[in-house]
Design an enzyme around this catalytic site. Structure first.
Site: not given
Length: 306
Positions: A85, A116
């Site tokens: 963004e 992870e």
């Protein structure tokens, strides 16, 4: 290997939501909303650490460094979202704010098994980006214990980069690996262990602050207008015209004229209109002011028309 999650706030059961499966939709919605209202006050408690992190990021930007988010699962996705963004909102390159997620781009939509839990994947991801001491790395983990994030922060520290952690548990493990540790404790989740809920909302709020306030700090905002917005489609071209109008007080036709003359650069158009200069002169003023519009329109006596 057994992992003890019993001490994590994000994994505890919420006493207020024990009978979710028996509630009406209306009652459950009200209860969920009540839980969500705890998020912003929790973020407020971390404002000193958030402010310090913003200063680190501004320092990185001023040294031609980057802001790099890294996380796994929801945390990683939120980092990637915030990075993406920044490009249209602040007119920066996609290399200036980067989001890394354990397992790579495919993990944005599909869980990558075991990614992870690796201490080595993040260091490799950061090496691939040619991490330097001028960069700022933000490790994001709701649990505060994700190995991918720990490995990344450890490597970033070894390079000399600024390190920031963002967790949703107090005394988070990742806090030990960061120069600035942001911990936002929103209490147990509405749905036990579902950290995409309050924890995800808290992380989004903090990331909004880190990127937006840092961009303000390097001249991407004039008053409260996003003057480096990229006019890449019809809607954004019209928004750019509105910003020029709001910043200068001129009408639509004049704003359209200046924006066209400025090759759709909102900043340049504003400075041209404010100082009655050519595109080249306005660009020079902006360069001298390091991109800050307000400093660009200050007159010789230092009283500028702001």
């Amino acid at each position: 290997m057994k992992v003890d999650l019993s001490n994590l706030t994000t994994e505890r059961r919420n006493n207020a939501t024990m009978n979710l499966d028996e509630l009406s939709v209306e009652t459950a919605a009200k209860l969920m909303n009540q839980e969500d209202q705890k998020v912003a006050p929790s973020v407020q408690q971390a404002l000193p650490q958030i402010s310090q992190a913003v200063k680190q990021i501004i320092q990185a930007f001023n040294a031609n460094g980057r802001l790099i988010y890294l996380g796994a699962g929801t945390s990683g996705r939120l980092g990637v979202l915030d990075a993406a963004e920044c490009v249209p909102t602040f007119g920066v390159s996609k290399e200036m704010v980067v989001g890394l997620i354990a397992g790579g781009p495919q993990a944005m939509t599909v869980a990558v098994e075991g990614a992870e839990d690796s201490l080595t994947l993040a260091p490799q991801d950061l090496q691939d980006l040619h991490l330097t001491k001028n960069d700022a790395v933000v490790g994001i983990a709701a649990s505060g214990r994700t190995p991918y994030v720990i490995g990344g922060l450890e490597y970033a520290s070894s390079v000399g980069a600024a390190t920031i952690s963002l967790a949703c548990n107090p005394k988070a493990e990742i806090s030990q690996y960061a120069q600035t540790a942001i911990e936002v404790d929103c209490g147990p989740e509405f749905l036990t262990g579902s950290t995409r809920l309050k924890s995800g909302t808290a992380q989004k709020l903090v990331l909004n602050m880190l990127s937006t306030l840092s961009m303000i700090g390097i001249g991407k905002v004039y008053n409260n207008l996003m003057v480096d917005v990229k006019a890449t489609n019809n809607k954004l071209v019209e928004r750019a015209k509105q910003i020029v109008m709001q910043a200068t007080g001129i009408d639509y036709t004049e704003a359209e004229f200046y924006l066209k003359q400025a090759d759709l650069s909102v900043k340049t158009a504003i400075v041209m209109a404010k100082t009655n200069t050519t595109k080249e002169q306005a660009e020079q003023k902006l360069r001298q002011a390091k991109g800050f519009v307000k400093q660009s329109i200050v007159d010789e006596k230092g009283k500028g028309d702001v």
